[in-house]
Design an enzyme around this catalytic site. Sequence first.
Site, PDB file in Angstrom:
ATOM      1  N   LYS A 241      34.783 -57.419   5.395  1.00 53.84           N
ATOM      2  CA  LYS A 241      33.612 -56.668   5.866  1.00 53.84           C
ATOM      3  C   LYS A 241      33.876 -56.130   7.265  1.00 53.84           C
ATOM      4  CE  LYS A 241      28.790 -57.370   7.279  1.00 53.84           C
ATOM      5  NZ  LYS A 241      27.698 -58.368   7.421  1.00 53.84           N
ATOM      6  N   ASP A 246      26.000 -53.915  13.995  1.00 51.17           N
ATOM      7  CA  ASP A 246      24.919 -53.983  13.016  1.00 51.17           C
ATOM      8  C   ASP A 246      23.578 -54.111  13.720  1.00 51.17           C
ATOM      9  OD1 ASP A 246      23.400 -54.231  10.753  1.00 51.17           O
ATOM     10  OD2 ASP A 246      23.940 -56.336  10.387  1.00 51.17           O
ATOM     11  N   LYS A 253      17.029 -55.552  13.399  1.00 56.79           N
ATOM     12  CA  LYS A 253      17.095 -56.933  13.847  1.00 56.79           C
ATOM     13  C   LYS A 253      16.294 -57.139  15.125  1.00 56.79           C
ATOM     14  CE  LYS A 253      21.879 -57.727  12.232  1.00 56.79           C
ATOM     15  NZ  LYS A 253      21.647 -58.894  11.358  1.00 56.79           N
ATOM     16  N   ARG A 327      27.166 -56.281   1.973  1.00 54.58           N
ATOM     17  CA  ARG A 327      27.479 -56.364   0.546  1.00 54.58           C
ATOM     18  C   ARG A 327      27.631 -54.984  -0.089  1.00 54.58           C
ATOM     19  NH1 ARG A 327      22.280 -59.936  -0.338  1.00 54.58           N
ATOM     20  NH2 ARG A 327      22.971 -60.426   1.789  1.00 54.58           N
TER      21      ARG A 327
END
Length: 474
Positions: A241, A246, A253, A327
């Site tokens: 990954k 992110d 977040k 994912r």
Amino acid sequence: MFAIRLTPRPADDSTLVLAVGPAGADALPEPLAGEVTALLSSADDPARPGAVQLLPRPARQPARVLLAGIGAGDEAGWRAAGAAIIRTVRADEPVGIALGPDVPAEGLCGLAEGLWLGGYRFRDAPRGPRTAEVTIAVTGAHPYEQSLETARVTAAATWLARDLANMPASVKNPAWFAEQIVAAAATRPGLTATVREPAQLAAEGFGGILAVGGGSASPPRLLELSWRPESASRHVVLVGKGITFDTGGISIKTRDGMKLMKKDMSGAAAVVAATLGAADLGLGVRITALAPLAENAVSGSAYRPGDVITQYDGTTTESTNSDAEGRLVLADALAYAVAELRPDVVLDLATLTGANAVALGKRTAALYSYDDELAAALTAAGAAAGESMWRLPLPDDYREYLRSDIADRHSSPTRGAGSVVAALFLSEFLGDRRDRWAHLDMSAPSWAEQDDGDLSVGATGWGTRTLLRWLVSA
């Protein structure tokens, strides 16, 4: 990396280091033997791995003696001793380590690995790098020279993985990451690296990578690094990954949840570093490392919860949480690996879920596999490398959690078992390679809050050493 050299005897002007095992230190001349015996008799468990006792000897040679505990004398004990030694001495202090005659080759390998790993400094850190040489006094060179070289390659690969993960995301966008590995591959015969940019990703159908990277001003990439020795009879694909930062995307977040997200490409760092290390060691297995690279950002072009994404294999995924982005990029890479590369074994490493840490804490990764033999081999390699993992189940009845009313599956169920269900999601893209696949969810052990044994504060490079150990016999 600082220099470690084998020598017949330590230099007189260096700090002398002696190993302490269950039977104490090796035989020494007087008066040093008496001084060491007196110090050990007053110390609390001096043979404990990583324990260090300091014996000052002003106006004498050697002027300083360190006594380093090695426990039972296995590789892990020597590794702990190496890390403790290098943290005890100054960066400009020459160190001479005297080994007894019966130290096995794996003991020297562990010692050198611990010295290099414990002495890691991120290149932009305020603490300066080590400048003084470390010498290890041994009797004879064989097989110690090879052990030292194995330790050097393993540590260098781990240093690279740590550097990549520690690099600020303001520098480390997908293009930068790919450029570093292309440049590294160019210096090693037998390695090739190719990079797919957005137009090619779109033409070939990498919808997950494009969706996750669509909100950033730094477009995504797919890095493919290949090691193809002529003698290879097995082909291993390693997928990591590679989210270079992110934010969580539209499902943003919290501040605390975002502050370490420069490390969200630690899986990609591990697989490319291990592949470079395998080339340096000349391992006889074909390896393809795939690093889907994207920055998950917030903007008007970011993908949204409720979007339906077409993955590389033509199936569709309903995105129910844009913070479950890893994912999606892994799914594309896994589907590509199965369809185009036809590997014998597929492994993926990913900082995938926080649920991993809830179950297993900070030092242990979650291992998922349908292959008992593969799971056992990876667990053994991790134990030897000092990287712990624990196998968790893949219950088929949990696949119901992936059901979507508008797509083939959805990305982020809300009914619990977060790490397990994420692994089940990835298994959907393995086709006939599902029984030759393993997934390592390693978010928690990818980062150390403080110096701890052979880990230095910051990125740990977790998985690099395990992969190199496992690839030797893959």
